[in-house]
Motif scaffolding. Sequence first.
Motif, PDB file in Angstrom:
ATOM      1  N   ASP A 147       1.013  -1.311  -0.064  1.00 45.93           N
ATOM      2  CA  ASP A 147       0.152   0.210   0.219  1.00 45.93           C
ATOM      3  C   ASP A 147       0.864   1.177  -0.138  1.00 45.93           C
ATOM      4  O   ASP A 147       1.656   1.411   1.016  1.00 45.93           O
ATOM      5  CB  ASP A 147      -0.773  -0.134   1.157  1.00 45.93           C
ATOM      6  N   SER A 201      -0.426   4.181  -0.574  1.00 46.38           N
ATOM      7  CA  SER A 201      -1.457   5.420  -0.527  1.00 46.38           C
ATOM      8  C   SER A 201      -0.775   6.516   0.436  1.00 46.38           C
ATOM      9  O   SER A 201       0.050   6.319   0.738  1.00 46.38           O
ATOM     10  CB  SER A 201      -2.682   5.105   0.002  1.00 46.38           C
ATOM     11  N   ASP A 251      -1.901   2.557  -4.872  1.00 50.33           N
ATOM     12  CA  ASP A 251      -2.825   3.652  -4.469  1.00 50.33           C
ATOM     13  C   ASP A 251      -3.883   4.035  -5.175  1.00 50.33           C
ATOM     14  O   ASP A 251      -4.656   2.830  -4.909  1.00 50.33           O
ATOM     15  CB  ASP A 251      -1.612   5.311  -4.430  1.00 50.33           C
ATOM     16  N   ASP A 252      -4.176   5.068  -6.046  1.00 55.32           N
ATOM     17  CA  ASP A 252      -5.555   4.626  -6.699  1.00 55.32           C
ATOM     18  C   ASP A 252      -5.374   3.656  -7.953  1.00 55.32           C
ATOM     19  O   ASP A 252      -6.439   3.067  -8.235  1.00 55.32           O
ATOM     20  CB  ASP A 252      -5.480   6.111  -7.827  1.00 55.32           C
ATOM     21  N   CYS A 310       4.854   7.476  -1.578  1.00 52.10           N
ATOM     22  CA  CYS A 310       3.331   7.512  -1.235  1.00 52.10           C
ATOM     23  C   CYS A 310       2.704   8.264  -2.240  1.00 52.10           C
ATOM     24  O   CYS A 310       3.090   9.185  -3.010  1.00 52.10           O
ATOM     25  CB  CYS A 310       3.254   7.981   0.003  1.00 52.10           C
ATOM     26  N   SER A 328      -5.077   7.705  -2.981  1.00 54.70           N
ATOM     27  CA  SER A 328      -5.872   6.917  -2.349  1.00 54.70           C
ATOM     28  C   SER A 328      -5.602   5.470  -2.144  1.00 54.70           C
ATOM     29  O   SER A 328      -4.547   4.979  -2.614  1.00 54.70           O
ATOM     30  CB  SER A 328      -7.347   6.872  -3.309  1.00 54.70           C
ATOM     31  N   THR A 329      -6.659   4.721  -1.713  1.00 52.00           N
ATOM     32  CA  THR A 329      -6.260   3.220  -1.545  1.00 52.00           C
ATOM     33  C   THR A 329      -7.335   2.122  -2.392  1.00 52.00           C
ATOM     34  O   THR A 329      -8.473   1.977  -1.851  1.00 52.00           O
ATOM     35  CB  THR A 329      -6.309   3.053   0.174  1.00 52.00           C
TER      36      THR A 329
END
Length: 207
Positions: free
Chosen positions: A69, A71, A105-106, A134, A137-138
């Motif tokens: 992850d 994000s 992320d997205d 980073c 979004s997730t």
Amino acid sequence: CANKLFVCYSLNKPLKGRDKQVINPRIEHSKCQVGKPTDIGLMFEITAPVAPVTEATTRKAKALIFVIDRSGSMSGGRLEMVKTTILDTLPRLNPEDYISVVSFDDEAFVNVGLVKIGEADRKKIATVISSIECGGSTNLEAGYRLGLNEASKAQGVDANIILLSDGQANRGMQDPEGLANLATAATEYMVTTSTIGIGQEIGRAHV
């Protein structure tokens, strides 16, 4: 905020040299606000004593697919902790093992396509992992599906997807049951999934 961390544990007998058990704590971040209580996430890496290697105990080759992850909620030291953990794992893999790294992320990206360790440039893989930053979004679903795609390329070895996330899914499929069904279906193809929750505010329903 203390600047030292003390870990106490007991053993039935003292261990020396190669028999030592090592506990290595990783701190989510090293700063806190003066005069105010601050939550600090910890990850403990425990290295067991070295066991004698025999034909019976030799480990079978495996494929590790790390799904990271990346994000925005993984900032503040969380992503760095995840990357350091993977970088520490890299030199411990056997030449017959496989590795792949996916981040999301997205959207989801294949940072390191599935490759046999013995045929890979470990330094190049480490550089790629270190460069992950980073983003937005997730979209946990997109990352996991891409991880499954990488796992499907592992022929003749068991594949394990290792999902490292704070679990705060806010794009794509967000239904915990739906995500669980994806993981369950993958076991039919000898793909197992392990999840590691990162941070204090973990979305436990998703990891």
